[in-house]
Design a protein around this motif. Structure first.
Motif, PDB file in Angstrom:
ATOM      1  N   VAL A  24       0.853  -1.185   0.000  1.00 22.45           N
ATOM      2  CA  VAL A  24       0.000   0.000   0.000  1.00 22.45           C
ATOM      3  C   VAL A  24       0.892   1.239   0.000  1.00 22.45           C
ATOM      4  O   VAL A  24       1.781   1.368   0.834  1.00 22.45           O
ATOM      5  CB  VAL A  24      -0.922   0.006   1.241  1.00 22.45           C
ATOM      6  CG1 VAL A  24      -1.733   1.284   1.310  1.00 22.45           C
ATOM      7  CG2 VAL A  24      -1.823  -1.207   1.236  1.00 22.45           C
ATOM      8  N   PRO A  25       0.672   2.150  -0.952  1.00 22.09           N
ATOM      9  CA  PRO A  25       1.508   3.363  -0.994  1.00 22.09           C
ATOM     10  C   PRO A  25       1.131   4.332   0.115  1.00 22.09           C
ATOM     11  O   PRO A  25       0.026   4.298   0.647  1.00 22.09           O
ATOM     12  CB  PRO A  25       1.206   3.957  -2.360  1.00 22.09           C
ATOM     13  CG  PRO A  25      -0.147   3.460  -2.696  1.00 22.09           C
ATOM     14  CD  PRO A  25      -0.283   2.108  -2.047  1.00 22.09           C
ATOM     15  N   ASP A  31       2.142  11.204  -6.658  1.00 25.18           N
ATOM     16  CA  ASP A  31       2.324  10.695  -8.023  1.00 25.18           C
ATOM     17  C   ASP A  31       1.800   9.271  -8.179  1.00 25.18           C
ATOM     18  O   ASP A  31       2.355   8.477  -8.913  1.00 25.18           O
ATOM     19  CB  ASP A  31       3.791  10.783  -8.434  1.00 25.18           C
ATOM     20  CG  ASP A  31       4.707   9.979  -7.516  1.00 25.18           C
ATOM     21  OD1 ASP A  31       4.234   9.491  -6.459  1.00 25.18           O
ATOM     22  OD2 ASP A  31       5.895   9.835  -7.846  1.00 25.18           O
ATOM     23  N   ILE A  32       0.704   8.955  -7.510  1.00 21.51           N
ATOM     24  CA  ILE A  32       0.108   7.630  -7.618  1.00 21.51           C
ATOM     25  C   ILE A  32      -0.768   7.604  -8.868  1.00 21.51           C
ATOM     26  O   ILE A  32      -1.651   8.439  -9.042  1.00 21.51           O
ATOM     27  CB  ILE A  32      -0.727   7.286  -6.373  1.00 21.51           C
ATOM     28  CG1 ILE A  32       0.157   7.298  -5.122  1.00 21.51           C
ATOM     29  CG2 ILE A  32      -1.403   5.921  -6.544  1.00 21.51           C
ATOM     30  CD1 ILE A  32      -0.612   7.127  -3.831  1.00 21.51           C
ATOM     31  N   GLU A  33      -0.492   6.635  -9.756  1.00 24.09           N
ATOM     32  CA  GLU A  33      -1.246   6.506 -11.002  1.00 24.09           C
ATOM     33  C   GLU A  33      -1.594   5.047 -11.249  1.00 24.09           C
ATOM     34  O   GLU A  33      -0.858   4.155 -10.854  1.00 24.09           O
ATOM     35  CB  GLU A  33      -0.426   7.000 -12.192  1.00 24.09           C
ATOM     36  CG  GLU A  33      -0.021   8.440 -12.131  1.00 24.09           C
ATOM     37  CD  GLU A  33       0.818   8.852 -13.326  1.00 24.09           C
ATOM     38  OE1 GLU A  33       0.999  10.052 -13.507  1.00 24.09           O
ATOM     39  OE2 GLU A  33       1.285   7.971 -14.084  1.00 24.09           O
ATOM     40  N   PRO A  49      -8.084   6.604 -19.960  1.00 25.09           N
ATOM     41  CA  PRO A  49      -7.078   7.544 -19.467  1.00 25.09           C
ATOM     42  C   PRO A  49      -6.407   6.991 -18.213  1.00 25.09           C
ATOM     43  O   PRO A  49      -6.962   6.150 -17.516  1.00 25.09           O
ATOM     44  CB  PRO A  49      -7.893   8.800 -19.141  1.00 25.09           C
ATOM     45  CG  PRO A  49      -9.272   8.291 -18.869  1.00 25.09           C
ATOM     46  CD  PRO A  49      -9.443   7.064 -19.740  1.00 25.09           C
ATOM     47  N   VAL A  50      -5.219   7.479 -17.939  1.00 28.14           N
ATOM     48  CA  VAL A  50      -4.518   7.111 -16.708  1.00 28.14           C
ATOM     49  C   VAL A  50      -5.279   7.716 -15.530  1.00 28.14           C
ATOM     50  O   VAL A  50      -5.689   8.879 -15.577  1.00 28.14           O
ATOM     51  CB  VAL A  50      -3.066   7.623 -16.741  1.00 28.14           C
ATOM     52  CG1 VAL A  50      -2.374   7.398 -15.407  1.00 28.14           C
ATOM     53  CG2 VAL A  50      -2.295   6.944 -17.868  1.00 28.14           C
ATOM     54  N   ILE A  51      -5.492   6.927 -14.485  1.00 23.85           N
ATOM     55  CA  ILE A  51      -6.179   7.401 -13.278  1.00 23.85           C
ATOM     56  C   ILE A  51      -5.111   7.929 -12.332  1.00 23.85           C
ATOM     57  O   ILE A  51      -4.174   7.215 -11.973  1.00 23.85           O
ATOM     58  CB  ILE A  51      -6.967   6.263 -12.608  1.00 23.85           C
ATOM     59  CG1 ILE A  51      -8.004   5.701 -13.580  1.00 23.85           C
ATOM     60  CG2 ILE A  51      -7.626   6.760 -11.321  1.00 23.85           C
ATOM     61  CD1 ILE A  51      -8.628   4.399 -13.122  1.00 23.85           C
ATOM     62  N   ARG A  52      -5.237   9.183 -11.950  1.00 26.90           N
ATOM     63  CA  ARG A  52      -4.267   9.811 -11.049  1.00 26.90           C
ATOM     64  C   ARG A  52      -4.953  10.135  -9.723  1.00 26.90           C
ATOM     65  O   ARG A  52      -6.056  10.659  -9.705  1.00 26.90           O
ATOM     66  CB  ARG A  52      -3.703  11.071 -11.680  1.00 26.90           C
ATOM     67  CG  ARG A  52      -2.852  10.779 -12.888  1.00 26.90           C
ATOM     68  CD  ARG A  52      -2.301  12.055 -13.513  1.00 26.90           C
ATOM     69  NE  ARG A  52      -1.376  11.721 -14.580  1.00 26.90           N
ATOM     70  CZ  ARG A  52      -1.739  11.507 -15.838  1.00 26.90           C
ATOM     71  NH1 ARG A  52      -3.005  11.593 -16.174  1.00 26.90           N
ATOM     72  NH2 ARG A  52      -0.843  11.204 -16.752  1.00 26.90           N
ATOM     73  N   PHE A  53      -4.272   9.827  -8.637  1.00 22.90           N
ATOM     74  CA  PHE A  53      -4.810  10.065  -7.298  1.00 22.90           C
ATOM     75  C   PHE A  53      -4.060  11.228  -6.658  1.00 22.90           C
ATOM     76  O   PHE A  53      -2.857  11.369  -6.840  1.00 22.90           O
ATOM     77  CB  PHE A  53      -4.656   8.820  -6.423  1.00 22.90           C
ATOM     78  CG  PHE A  53      -5.432   7.642  -6.937  1.00 22.90           C
ATOM     79  CD1 PHE A  53      -6.721   7.410  -6.515  1.00 22.90           C
ATOM     80  CD2 PHE A  53      -4.871   6.768  -7.855  1.00 22.90           C
ATOM     81  CE1 PHE A  53      -7.448   6.325  -6.992  1.00 22.90           C
ATOM     82  CE2 PHE A  53      -5.575   5.679  -8.341  1.00 22.90           C
ATOM     83  CZ  PHE A  53      -6.867   5.456  -7.902  1.00 22.90           C
ATOM     84  N   VAL A  54      -4.780  12.036  -5.931  1.00 23.11           N
ATOM     85  CA  VAL A  54      -4.157  13.139  -5.205  1.00 23.11           C
ATOM     86  C   VAL A  54      -4.563  13.039  -3.737  1.00 23.11           C
ATOM     87  O   VAL A  54      -5.663  12.592  -3.416  1.00 23.11           O
ATOM     88  CB  VAL A  54      -4.583  14.519  -5.771  1.00 23.11           C
ATOM     89  CG1 VAL A  54      -4.079  14.701  -7.186  1.00 23.11           C
ATOM     90  CG2 VAL A  54      -6.076  14.699  -5.725  1.00 23.11           C
TER      91      VAL A  54
END
Length: 63
Positions: A24-25, A31-33, A49-54
């Motif tokens: 788990v990050p 920069d979690i994608e 599309p690439v899913i990016r988490f913030v």
């Protein structure tokens, strides 16, 4: 484990859970994608599309 699932009913909400065999990050990372385009290819639709988490604060309690 090969399972086929068609999400064909327009207007219906689907809840999918995907488990990854990775640690788990940290929730602080910026920069979690997740790139699913290679595992869900379609010749009839554009690539996903690439899913990016913030990082963000939770608005709901933990249960």
């Amino acid at each position: 484990m090969d399972q086929t699932l068609a999400l064909e009913q327009a207007g219906r909400r689907y809840h999918l859970s995907i488990e990854f065999d990775t640690p788990v990050p940290s929730p602080e990372l910026r920069d979690i994608e997740v790139d699913l385009s290679g595992v869900l290819p379609s010749s009839r639709r554009p690539p996903l599309p690439v899913i990016r988490f913030v990082p963000g604060q939770w608005k709901e309690g933990y249960t």
